[in-house]
Design a protein around this motif. Sequence first.
Motif, PDB file in Angstrom:
ATOM      1  N   GLU A 105      -5.036  -2.759   3.283  1.00 53.15           N
ATOM      2  CA  GLU A 105      -5.442  -2.369   2.037  1.00 53.15           C
ATOM      3  C   GLU A 105      -6.748  -2.076   1.457  1.00 53.15           C
ATOM      4  OE1 GLU A 105      -4.152  -4.408  -2.577  1.00 53.15           O
ATOM      5  OE2 GLU A 105      -3.696  -5.448  -0.352  1.00 53.15           O
ATOM      6  N   TYR A 130       4.869  -1.930  -7.503  1.00 53.70           N
ATOM      7  CA  TYR A 130       3.555  -1.575  -8.171  1.00 53.70           C
ATOM      8  C   TYR A 130       2.441  -2.383  -7.349  1.00 53.70           C
ATOM      9  CZ  TYR A 130       5.830   1.243 -11.443  1.00 53.70           C
ATOM     10  OH  TYR A 130       6.687   2.280 -11.987  1.00 53.70           O
ATOM     11  N   SER A 131       2.777  -3.727  -7.128  1.00 55.72           N
ATOM     12  CA  SER A 131       1.711  -4.486  -6.556  1.00 55.72           C
ATOM     13  C   SER A 131       1.041  -3.994  -5.208  1.00 55.72           C
ATOM     14  CB  SER A 131       2.194  -5.837  -6.548  1.00 55.72           C
ATOM     15  OG  SER A 131       3.276  -5.954  -5.772  1.00 55.72           O
ATOM     16  N   PHE A 132       1.878  -3.125  -4.450  1.00 59.83           N
ATOM     17  CA  PHE A 132       1.716  -2.521  -3.292  1.00 59.83           C
ATOM     18  C   PHE A 132       1.317  -1.417  -3.136  1.00 59.83           C
ATOM     19  CE2 PHE A 132       5.138  -5.702  -1.315  1.00 59.83           C
ATOM     20  CZ  PHE A 132       4.293  -6.764  -1.320  1.00 59.83           C
ATOM     21  N   SER A 194      -7.094 -14.991  -2.582  1.00 59.41           N
ATOM     22  CA  SER A 194      -5.739 -15.308  -3.262  1.00 59.41           C
ATOM     23  C   SER A 194      -5.418 -16.489  -3.991  1.00 59.41           C
ATOM     24  CB  SER A 194      -4.643 -14.536  -2.379  1.00 59.41           C
ATOM     25  OG  SER A 194      -4.680 -13.386  -2.166  1.00 59.41           O
ATOM     26  N   SER A 264      -0.002 -15.564   0.202  1.00 59.66           N
ATOM     27  CA  SER A 264      -0.674 -14.224   0.252  1.00 59.66           C
ATOM     28  C   SER A 264      -0.114 -13.455   1.118  1.00 59.66           C
ATOM     29  CB  SER A 264      -2.168 -14.616   0.845  1.00 59.66           C
ATOM     30  OG  SER A 264      -2.128 -15.167   1.915  1.00 59.66           O
ATOM     31  N   PRO A 327       1.582 -13.556  -7.346  1.00 60.26           N
ATOM     32  CA  PRO A 327       1.257 -12.098  -8.191  1.00 60.26           C
ATOM     33  C   PRO A 327      -0.417 -11.879  -8.281  1.00 60.26           C
ATOM     34  CG  PRO A 327       1.794 -14.061  -9.486  1.00 60.26           C
ATOM     35  CD  PRO A 327       1.868 -14.552  -8.059  1.00 60.26           C
ATOM     36  N   ARG A 329      -4.002  -9.502  -8.146  1.00 61.29           N
ATOM     37  CA  ARG A 329      -4.309  -8.333  -8.231  1.00 61.29           C
ATOM     38  C   ARG A 329      -5.301  -7.806  -7.129  1.00 61.29           C
ATOM     39  NH1 ARG A 329      -6.568  -7.619 -14.222  1.00 61.29           N
ATOM     40  NH2 ARG A 329      -6.439  -5.493 -13.722  1.00 61.29           N
ATOM     41  N   LYS A 330      -5.849  -8.811  -6.654  1.00 59.46           N
ATOM     42  CA  LYS A 330      -6.814  -8.716  -5.477  1.00 59.46           C
ATOM     43  C   LYS A 330      -7.956  -7.679  -5.705  1.00 59.46           C
ATOM     44  CE  LYS A 330      -3.610  -9.124  -1.591  1.00 59.46           C
ATOM     45  NZ  LYS A 330      -3.285  -8.776  -0.193  1.00 59.46           N
TER      46      LYS A 330
END
Length: 354
Positions: A105, A130-132, A194, A264, A327, A329-330
């Motif tokens: 990522e 969506y988070s991926f 995280s 994480s 959850p 956002r990174k």
Amino acid sequence: MDSGDFMKKYVPTLAIVLFVLAVLGFSNILLEKQQEEKAQDAYRAERHLVVYSDMPADVNSALARKFYRDTGLRVQIETRTDSELQSLADDAASDAGPDMVIASEPVLKDLQQASIFVPYASLATESVPYSFKDADGYWTGAWYDPMVFVVSKAYYERRGSELETWDDLLTDPNMVLAFPDLAATDMAGDFLCSYVEIAGTAEASRYFKALQPHIASYAKTMSPIVRRVAAGEADMGVASAMTVRQFLRDKAPVVMLYPQNGTSYWLYGRGTTKWCTDTELAPVFADWLLSRSALALLHQNTLFLTTASDVLPKELDGRNRYPVLFPVRKLYTDQGRKNVQDWWIKTIRFGKEP
């Protein structure tokens, strides 16, 4: 010579000439068609995508072979390091580059920022949360590796039912813990960032300081953590799920548990580059990476990653539970992660700062 004699004398000859010309013309058409078919066959044989990947070379080769067996289409997957992939950002103005990139990522985000990728969306990518993935489709996650608890079977028999959340690692004063050096690897640093994002800096500081007395040793990679737990040198550890599954495959006496208040994850995915010109083959390969076939191939090669697709089943833990993820956002950068890791070294591991 009257017209009747002329017809009798020359018509048969003309008919033969016309017949020969027709045969030659038809033969030329057949020859041209055969040559065109051969050219198309040669094109299909040569047609392929060039993919740069940071996965192991043997896995990249196996993925290319499996894709060909499944589809009859070809990809050439070349192994690159993360730094080599990130250097593509410096070549953004170049006229040539790979058609696709498979990477972690952080690398995908860096290349997106450099305008290397073009957006792609399909029914397959819609199955990815969506988070991926990037909100605009510039890259999509395919597999991830969560951080988990690895517990010796002896300790699990005594306290397994009490191990649910991260705070449960603090409830047994005699518990011995094997733990990753959070400044040693990107994945360990991602876990640290995280946790800080979820808990906040003050609470994260309190938690990791409270954890310190339980930690017998820090490991720079994941394998020694699981090995120490399996050997009885530690009651439990914190490691990547992929590493734990590798030991479970070899019948190690350990149990893997997903923390039920979240954990994480290290994400791998794909981005299609602006250099890609094959708009038919690229989508086929992009969607195939999210298939059961590609996931099974990774598992056959001991890369026990978890699918990012909601369509495919997730691997269960020792209590038959699904992974629960933070959850997050990174939003941190590479430098931001390094800053947090430096904070952990100074304030937690060596305790030189408040």
